[in-house]
Design a protein around this motif. Structure first.
Motif, mmCIF file in Angstrom:
data_model
loop_
_atom_site.group_PDB
_atom_site.id
_atom_site.type_symbol
_atom_site.label_atom_id
_atom_site.label_comp_id
_atom_site.label_asym_id
_atom_site.label_seq_id
_atom_site.Cartn_x
_atom_site.Cartn_y
_atom_site.Cartn_z
ATOM 1 N N ASP A 228 -42.152 6.668 9.415
ATOM 2 C CA ASP A 228 -41.285 5.516 9.182
ATOM 3 C C ASP A 228 -41.411 4.963 7.762
ATOM 4 O O ASP A 228 -40.828 3.917 7.443
ATOM 5 C CB ASP A 228 -41.578 4.410 10.196
ATOM 6 N N LEU A 229 -42.167 5.643 6.915
ATOM 7 C CA LEU A 229 -42.344 5.279 5.497
ATOM 8 C C LEU A 229 -43.005 3.916 5.313
ATOM 9 O O LEU A 229 -42.977 3.354 4.204
ATOM 10 C CB LEU A 229 -41.005 5.314 4.746
ATOM 11 N N ASP B 299 -29.128 0.605 -3.931
ATOM 12 C CA ASP B 299 -29.576 -0.771 -3.756
ATOM 13 C C ASP B 299 -30.925 -0.840 -3.043
ATOM 14 O O ASP B 299 -31.294 -1.872 -2.475
ATOM 15 C CB ASP B 299 -28.536 -1.593 -2.995
ATOM 16 N N GLY B 300 -31.672 0.270 -3.059
ATOM 17 C CA GLY B 300 -33.032 0.271 -2.567
ATOM 18 C C GLY B 300 -33.203 0.436 -1.076
ATOM 19 O O GLY B 300 -34.324 0.326 -0.568
ATOM 20 N N VAL B 301 -32.131 0.716 -0.332
ATOM 21 C CA VAL B 301 -32.221 0.854 1.117
ATOM 22 C C VAL B 301 -32.401 2.329 1.492
ATOM 23 O O VAL B 301 -31.706 3.198 0.952
ATOM 24 C CB VAL B 301 -30.968 0.287 1.819
ATOM 25 N N ILE B 302 -33.335 2.598 2.393
ATOM 26 C CA ILE B 302 -33.562 3.948 2.910
ATOM 27 C C ILE B 302 -33.183 3.947 4.388
ATOM 28 O O ILE B 302 -33.669 3.109 5.159
ATOM 29 C CB ILE B 302 -35.027 4.385 2.730
ATOM 30 N N ARG B 303 -32.299 4.856 4.769
ATOM 31 C CA ARG B 303 -31.814 4.940 6.137
ATOM 32 C C ARG B 303 -32.150 6.301 6.724
ATOM 33 O O ARG B 303 -32.343 7.275 5.990
ATOM 34 C CB ARG B 303 -30.300 4.725 6.187
ATOM 35 N N GLU B 304 -32.165 6.367 8.071
ATOM 36 C CA GLU B 304 -32.400 7.635 8.734
ATOM 37 C C GLU B 304 -31.333 7.881 9.789
ATOM 38 O O GLU B 304 -30.763 6.943 10.360
ATOM 39 C CB GLU B 304 -33.784 7.690 9.377
ATOM 40 N N SER B 305 -31.082 9.164 10.038
ATOM 41 C CA SER B 305 -30.168 9.581 11.101
ATOM 42 C C SER B 305 -30.848 10.676 11.908
ATOM 43 O O SER B 305 -31.442 11.605 11.343
ATOM 44 C CB SER B 305 -28.852 10.106 10.517
ATOM 45 N N LEU B 306 -30.749 10.553 13.221
ATOM 46 C CA LEU B 306 -31.338 11.548 14.116
ATOM 47 C C LEU B 306 -30.285 12.412 14.779
ATOM 48 O O LEU B 306 -30.609 13.247 15.626
ATOM 49 C CB LEU B 306 -32.181 10.840 15.185
ATOM 50 N N ASP B 307 -29.002 12.219 14.391
ATOM 51 C CA ASP B 307 -27.914 12.960 15.029
ATOM 52 C C ASP B 307 -26.965 13.581 14.017
ATOM 53 O O ASP B 307 -25.752 13.564 14.178
ATOM 54 C CB ASP B 307 -27.141 12.057 15.993
ATOM 55 N N THR C 176 -21.811 1.371 4.269
ATOM 56 C CA THR C 176 -22.079 0.732 2.992
ATOM 57 C C THR C 176 -21.169 1.386 1.967
ATOM 58 O O THR C 176 -20.710 2.519 2.174
ATOM 59 C CB THR C 176 -23.557 0.887 2.574
ATOM 60 N N VAL C 177 -20.866 0.678 0.896
ATOM 61 C CA VAL C 177 -20.087 1.285 -0.183
ATOM 62 C C VAL C 177 -20.975 1.641 -1.366
ATOM 63 O O VAL C 177 -20.488 2.052 -2.421
ATOM 64 C CB VAL C 177 -18.940 0.352 -0.646
ATOM 65 N N ARG C 178 -22.289 1.518 -1.198
ATOM 66 C CA ARG C 178 -23.201 1.854 -2.267
ATOM 67 C C ARG C 178 -23.280 3.369 -2.457
ATOM 68 O O ARG C 178 -22.922 4.150 -1.566
ATOM 69 C CB ARG C 178 -24.605 1.316 -1.979
ATOM 70 N N GLN C 179 -23.762 3.762 -3.633
ATOM 71 C CA GLN C 179 -23.996 5.178 -3.901
ATOM 72 C C GLN C 179 -25.240 5.656 -3.170
ATOM 73 O O GLN C 179 -26.276 4.999 -3.205
ATOM 74 C CB GLN C 179 -24.209 5.422 -5.397
ATOM 75 N N ILE C 180 -25.115 6.808 -2.511
ATOM 76 C CA ILE C 180 -26.291 7.475 -1.964
ATOM 77 C C ILE C 180 -26.768 8.447 -3.040
ATOM 78 O O ILE C 180 -26.010 9.309 -3.494
ATOM 79 C CB ILE C 180 -25.960 8.225 -0.660
ATOM 80 N N SER D 8 -29.713 4.139 10.895
ATOM 81 C CA SER D 8 -30.462 2.897 11.012
ATOM 82 C C SER D 8 -31.318 2.735 9.761
ATOM 83 O O SER D 8 -31.738 3.716 9.142
ATOM 84 C CB SER D 8 -31.346 2.897 12.262
ATOM 85 N N VAL D 9 -31.568 1.481 9.399
ATOM 86 C CA VAL D 9 -32.378 1.204 8.208
ATOM 87 C C VAL D 9 -33.833 1.521 8.513
ATOM 88 O O VAL D 9 -34.395 1.056 9.501
ATOM 89 C CB VAL D 9 -32.224 -0.256 7.768
ATOM 90 N N LEU D 10 -34.432 2.320 7.642
ATOM 91 C CA LEU D 10 -35.819 2.729 7.806
ATOM 92 C C LEU D 10 -36.754 1.888 6.944
ATOM 93 O O LEU D 10 -37.835 1.498 7.372
ATOM 94 C CB LEU D 10 -35.961 4.211 7.441
ATOM 95 N N ALA D 11 -36.334 1.613 5.723
ATOM 96 C CA ALA D 11 -37.174 0.856 4.789
ATOM 97 C C ALA D 11 -36.300 0.307 3.672
ATOM 98 O O ALA D 11 -35.157 0.727 3.489
ATOM 99 C CB ALA D 11 -38.275 1.750 4.211
ATOM 100 N N SER D 12 -36.837 -0.633 2.922
ATOM 101 C CA SER D 12 -36.181 -1.154 1.731
ATOM 102 C C SER D 12 -37.235 -1.319 0.646
ATOM 103 O O SER D 12 -38.297 -1.894 0.895
ATOM 104 C CB SER D 12 -35.496 -2.491 2.011
ATOM 105 N N VAL D 13 -36.938 -0.809 -0.539
ATOM 106 C CA VAL D 13 -37.897 -0.866 -1.644
ATOM 107 C C VAL D 13 -37.516 -1.922 -2.669
ATOM 108 O O VAL D 13 -38.117 -1.992 -3.738
ATOM 109 C CB VAL D 13 -38.030 0.514 -2.324
ATOM 110 N N GLY D 14 -36.502 -2.752 -2.349
ATOM 111 C CA GLY D 14 -36.067 -3.793 -3.273
ATOM 112 C C GLY D 14 -34.650 -3.551 -3.737
ATOM 113 O O GLY D 14 -34.304 -2.437 -4.149
ATOM 114 N N SER D 15 -33.803 -4.582 -3.685
ATOM 115 C CA SER D 15 -32.370 -4.412 -3.954
ATOM 116 C C SER D 15 -32.054 -4.106 -5.412
ATOM 117 O O SER D 15 -30.934 -3.710 -5.730
ATOM 118 C CB SER D 15 -31.611 -5.664 -3.514
ATOM 119 N N LEU D 16 -33.015 -4.305 -6.311
ATOM 120 C CA LEU D 16 -32.801 -3.969 -7.717
ATOM 121 C C LEU D 16 -33.282 -2.562 -8.057
ATOM 122 O O LEU D 16 -33.103 -2.105 -9.187
ATOM 123 C CB LEU D 16 -33.515 -4.979 -8.621
#
Length: 520
Positions: A335-336, A274-282, A254-258, A288-296
């Motif tokens: 998994d939130l 943009d409201g996306v929460i991702r997780e990494s196990l490595d 993604t090119v969004r700000q973390i 991978s996308v874990l949750a989304s709280v809304g794109s705004l």
């Protein structure tokens, strides 16, 4: 904030320019086409285009409807049919700008761009085709889509970076002498240019390069047991620092700000603007996308302690965009999926005077957040919220992870104040303040602490570091940062870091600044 200031800079006075026709779409579709350009991360400015056959420049500056995505801006306007060349973006000259075609009753999509500061008072525009950013043109033409003669848009398909655009010095409005002084200051403090970025023409390669030098977006990293730190950064990246001071970057597509990252054992959880929460196990190699709280809703903070997750989001109020809505969500599942609203704060501009951001912090079962100028505390066990009142207004709140000591700063020049609490904010004591302009105060105990401040001189300035002296109830200067470099203290047990304007990173060890990462 920087994007907002830059956008304002672009809208400053310009030469008298022909304006796009102010008629309604139904009156224009027979002779005009609609030209559209989007900026998915904000920073849109007026676009100036020149007819290929000669004629006056036309200014396109009307904001267009946008899809539901945080920070996105679009501009558009109706132009007579013909061929045009992009001449300027705001006050910045676009040399040999791309040529595009306009046809009656048809939309022309100039693309989606991100403005990137590459140092040396230079900007470039990077075209993006990220799937996150589809739908901008469709949203813009939706109000008059039924009037278009041809629903298939013409596309510019810009496949190279814009040339580096030199940012000029706007007039101060204070006369020739003041402008000359500002020009001298500008020359004296000119930041370094990241030459590799200026030279790169391929958007894909530019994106790869900018990801390796993007700066941390905040100073609360995720921490692993081996001392590795992960700082959130722009363009979908985390800046990784090992305990030995070696820097690298890992990230996601993604090119969004973390804006936030947290660790849970070896698991990383990151949230973007943009409201996306991702997780990494490595370790950040894959996500991978874990949750989304809304794109705004931008994910501003993620914290985790004793099986409890706290996520804070921010968005501009739909009805009153000058207000900010902060939402604090709490959950217990890994998994939130059970995140639920604990408290919502609507922060008015009058409550953001000198505000240095929400800065959520979790310590010893208590979550602290700056809801505008008022610190708020959530007791995770009881779910009870309490407003903390060290002073009428506060700019920032710091919590020491080890001691639980709180420090509150009201940064207002000569009227600045500092307070300290050793009982989680139930009571406060006023202490002496550092010299202004104060940027950060971190008390480690009731009698020891660290601060940074900007010392402005006639034509330049320097970031200073100070230590609290309880005997004097005052602050002693203990060092200065390198030129054009802002100090950042992550933890009392770690070296103070310094982030330069050219994206290089220094660390303070035994009183000496050492380069940990060079962007040149």
């Amino acid at each position: 904030m920087r994007s907002m200031l830059f956008a304002a800079f672009l809208w400053l006075a310009v030469p008298c320019i022909a304006e796009a026709a102010p008629k309604q779409p139904a009156e224009l579709v027979g002779t005009h086409g609609y030209v559209h350009m989007s900026f998915s991360k904000g920073g849109a400015g007026a676009l100036f285009v020149s007819p290929e056959g000669g004629g006056r420049e036309v200014r396109i500056d009307a904001f267009a409807p946008v899809p539901p995505l945080a920070n996105i801006q679009s501009i558009g306007g109706w132009l007579p049919s013909g061929r045009y060349r992009i001449a300027r973006w705001g006050m910045l000259e676009w040399k040999d700008g791309p040529v595009f075609e306009v046809q009656p009753g048809r939309a022309t999509d100039l693309g989606d761009f991100i403005g990137v500061n590459v140092g040396g008072y230079k900007m470039v525009l990077m075209p993006i085709t990220d799937p996150d950013h589809q739908g901008a043109l469709e949203a813009a033409v939706a109000p008059f889509a039924s009037l278009l003669k041809n629903p298939t848009p013409l596309r510019l398909n810009q496949d190279s970076m814009s040339p580096a655009m030199q940012m000029g010095q706007p007039s101060s409005g204070l006369g020739l002498v003041a402008d000359l002084l500002l020009a001298y200051d500008r020359k004296l403090n000119k930041p370094s240019t990241i030459q590799a970025l200026v030279a790169e023409k391929s958007p894909a390669e530019f994106l790869r390069l900018i990801r390796t030098v993007t700066l941390p977006t905040q100073d609360e990293p995720a921490r692993l047991a081996d001392g590795t730190l992960y700082f959130p950064a722009d363009f979908g990246q985390l800046r990784k620092r090992t305990s030995e001071g070696q820097w690298s970057n890992v990230g996601m597509e993604t090119v969004r700000q973390i804006l936030a990252v947290e660790s849970d054992a070896d698991r990383l959880v990151a949230g973007s603007d943009d409201g996306v929460i991702r997780e990494s196990l490595d370790g950040g190699a894959s996500w991978s996308v874990l949750a989304s709280v809304g794109s705004l809703r931008s994910v501003m903070d993620i914290d985790h302690e004793s099986g409890v997750w706290v996520v804070t989001t921010a968005e501009n109020d739909a009805a009153e965009p000058n207000k900010i809505r902060l939402r604090v969500l709490v959950g217990h599942r890994q998994d939130l999926s059970d995140l639920s609203l604990s408290r919502e704060f609507v922060v008015d501009p009058k409550d953001r005077i000198g505000w240095l951001g929400a800065r959520g912090q979790l310590s010893d079962g208590r979550y602290y957040i700056m809801a505008g100028n008022t610190p708020q505390r959530l007791d995770l066990a009881s779910g009870h919220w309490k407003a903390l009142t060290p002073w009428d207004k506060i700019s920032s709140l710091r919590v020491n992870r080890s001691t639980g000591v709180l420090s509150a700063l009201w940064s207002q020049g000569a009227f600045s104040k500092v307070y300290v609490s050793t009982d989680h904010g139930d009571s406060w004591s006023a202490i002496g303040r550092p010299p202004y302009v104060i940027n950060d105060v971190q008390m480690d105990t009731a009698t020891s602490g660290w601060a940074s401040r900007w010392n402005a001189n006639a034509f330049t300035g320097v970031w200073e570091m100070h230590a609290f002296s309880p005997a004097k109830n005052d602050w002693d200067k203990v060092g200065e940062a390198p030129f054009n470099c802002k100090p950042m203290r992550v933890d009392p047990e770690l070296p103070v870091l310094c982030i330069s304007t050219d994206a290089s990173i220094f660390a303070l060890r035994d009183g000496e600044w050492q380069v940990e990462f060079s962007a040149q």
